[in-house]
Design an enzyme around this catalytic site. Structure first.
Site, PDB file in Angstrom:
ATOM      1  N   CYS A   1       5.663   5.247   9.149  1.00 47.00           N
ATOM      2  CA  CYS A   1       6.190   4.328   7.925  1.00 47.00           C
ATOM      3  C   CYS A   1       7.853   4.501   7.507  1.00 47.00           C
ATOM      4  CB  CYS A   1       5.459   4.622   6.890  1.00 47.00           C
ATOM      5  SG  CYS A   1       3.771   3.805   6.889  1.00 47.00           S
TER       6      CYS A   1
ATOM      7  N   GLU B   1       0.955  -1.184   0.123  1.00 45.10           N
ATOM      8  CA  GLU B   1      -0.062  -0.043  -0.233  1.00 45.10           C
ATOM      9  C   GLU B   1       0.865   1.536   0.186  1.00 45.10           C
ATOM     10  OE1 GLU B   1      -3.231   0.575  -0.008  1.00 45.10           O
ATOM     11  OE2 GLU B   1      -2.327   2.512  -0.489  1.00 45.10           O
TER      12      GLU B   1
END
Ligand SMILES: NC(=O)c1ccc[n+]([C@@H]2O[C@H](COP(=O)([O-])OP(=O)(O)OC[C@H]3O[C@@H](n4cnc5c(N)ncnc54)[C@H](O)[C@@H]3O)[C@@H](O)[C@H]2O)c1
Ligand SMILES: O=c1ccn([C@@H]2O[C@H](COP(=O)(O)OP(=O)(O)O[C@H]3O[C@H](CO)[C@@H](O)[C@H](O)[C@H]3O)[C@@H](O)[C@H]2O)c(=O)[nH]1
Length: 427
Positions: A260, A151
């Site tokens: 992230c 993603e």
């Protein structure tokens, strides 16, 4: 298609809502009972523009349903999307506990064929490892496929990114499995990149690591600009006009944060090290990022003298970036901690983040935060900070220093109000 999404966090909830919006029947499952109870009552656990409306309209028509019994939600669907966290473990490598827990749950209820879509960010080789893990549990090879489908959404623009992806990466061991996963997205227009699984896994780590390196590069260059009295804003414009470089991710500031970039840099370093490969460039990018908040502490010291017990500093922003409530690896929080270590008395304000740091006073508005402050530091780029009344800020502060940690404020307005503007890489 009948899809179960395991995980109702930033990625899982967004993915579930978007797939329902695209017409699929989606069960979103998460063992967090409180979260699921809230979602069934219309409470969205995260701040993401547009998400409440999308969840609501798809829940009402029954295309999107929420469950806390994860195995029961998996049973009966032919696609399982794994969207659980892969946080850093102590050695920096990805902690696969939650991924493993979903595989355990799936193994217990598999009946017929299940396509398992790995949307969580995972190390190279995870697809092979997951195959072996399920086979060991006695599941037949013909009963499942594990497909990598990383993603790329960004928090704050998650819905737009999901509906208008620049690329849809599908890494599969065979064409049939890739085709099945593509079926979920066939109404979207992004370029489809079909690869093997290890390549797909490395596309994700490679993308985030490249972005992190680009940011550390511009932050390092901003230090050189400071030393030479050059303006990094102009330098970045000039550099970015080279289409091989581009303007995006050339915004200097207090460094990258979030759930992230920092973790994926260390996970890639760890995955490489496990095979005996060193990544000194990435290590340096992480190092520059870790020291970037110190540049701001030094700037405050250059203006105020040594920071000492009780120096009153206002900090605007706590989220790792604007338009999200996420504070995971937020550099704004790191900066506050470094100021606290020097004894500063901090008052913070963030439009959506609730008080998080012990010892930091939390104000109800940006203006309340600056009351009596000797200096103000803007740490998160919320756009509302651009439109503040600087004369009012001046009237409330006891000092005059405004440190623009995102190089986004209007210097002229600040100086006209009688305040001293301090940017990074800006003379
Ligand atoms: N946050 C982002 O912007 C983003 C973007 C792209 C990729 N990713 C990756 O996607 C993954 C998920 O990230 P996130 O930010 O959504 O995490 P998150 O922490 O917001 O959500 C993870 C959710 O998984 C749930 N969970 C744990 N075990 C479970 C199980 N066995 N079954 C079902 N649910 C379970 C947790 O309760 C939690 O609600 C990570 O690998 C991350 O690196 C995140
Ligand atoms: O010019 C810039 C751009 C970003 N940042 C900072 O970089 C960090 C990351 O920003 P961004 O990438 O927009 O946020 P994320 O939502 O963490 O998204 C990244 O991480 C996701 C999780 O893997 C990926 O899916 C996305 O593609 C990737 O951009 C934040 O602290 C930003 O403030 C800067 O300092 N300067």
């Amino acid at each position: 298609m009948n899809i179960c999404v395991a995980g109702a966090g930033y990625v899982g909830l967004t993915t579930a809502a978007v797939l329902a919006e695209l017409g699929h029947s989606v069960c979103c499952a998460d063992p967090d009972k409180h979260k699921i109870k809230g979602l069934n009552g219309g409470v969205i656990p995260i701040q993401e523009p547009g998400l409440p409306e999308m969840v609501q309209r798809n829940s009402v028509c029954g295309r999107l349903r929420f469950f806390h019994d994860v195995p029961a939600a998996i049973a009966g669907n032919d696609i399982l999307i794994i969207a659980v966290g892969t946080p850093p473990s102590e050695d920096g490598r990805a902690d696969m506990t939650y991924v493993k827990s979903v595989l355990d749950m799936a193994a217990g209820v598999m009946n017929g064929h299940l396509t398992i879509v790995m949307k969580s960010t995972v190390p190279p080789g995870t697809g092979d490892w997951a195959d072996a893990y399920l086979l060991e549990k006695g599941i037949g090879a013909q009963e499942f496929d594990v497909v990598s489908n990383p993603e790329f959404l960004r928090e704050g623009t998650a819905l737009y990114d999901s509906l208008h992806p620049e690329r849809i990466v599908i890494g599969a061991a065979h064409e049939g499995a890739a085709e099945k996963v593509y079926g979920m997205y066939d109404r979207l227009e992004g370029e489809v990149v079909r690869t093997g699984r290890r390549e797909a896994e490395l596309i994700k780590y490679g993308s985030n690591s490249f972005l992190a390196t680009k940011l550390s590069f511009i932050n390092e260059l901003s230090r050189v600009c400071d030393a030479y009295g050059a303006d990094i804003t102009q330098v970045a414009i000039g550099i970015g006009l080279d289409s091989r470089i581009g303007h995006k991710f050339l915004g200097p500031g207090i460094g990258y944060g979030g759930s992230c970039l920092p973790k994926d840099v260390s996970a890639l370093i760890g995955a490489a090290a496990a095979k005996g490969v060193e990544m000194p460039l990435l290590g340096a990018a992480a190092g520059v990022n870790a020291s970037q908040p110190d540049i701001y502490v030094s700037k405050l010291e250059a203006e105020l003298g040594e920071l000492k017990d009780g120096t009153r500093i206002a900090v605007w922003g706590a989220a790792f970036k604007e338009d999200t409530d996420d504070i995971r690896s937020s550099q704004a929080i790191v900066l506050m901690e470094r100021l606290q270590e020097r004894g500063c008395a901090i008052t913070a304000y963030d439009p959506v983040v609730a008080p998080v740091l012990p010892g930091v006073a939390w104000a109800g508005s940006a203006l309340d935060a600056v009351q009596g402050a000797e200096a103000l530091v803007l740490a998160t780029g919320w756009s509302q900070f651009k439109f503040i009344d600087w004369k009012e800020v001046k009237a409330r502060m006891s000092g005059t220093i405004v440190v623009d940690g995102r190089n986004m404020l209007n210097r002229k307005l600040i100086e006209e109000a009688g305040l001293r503007y301090v940017g990074v890489g800006r003379p």
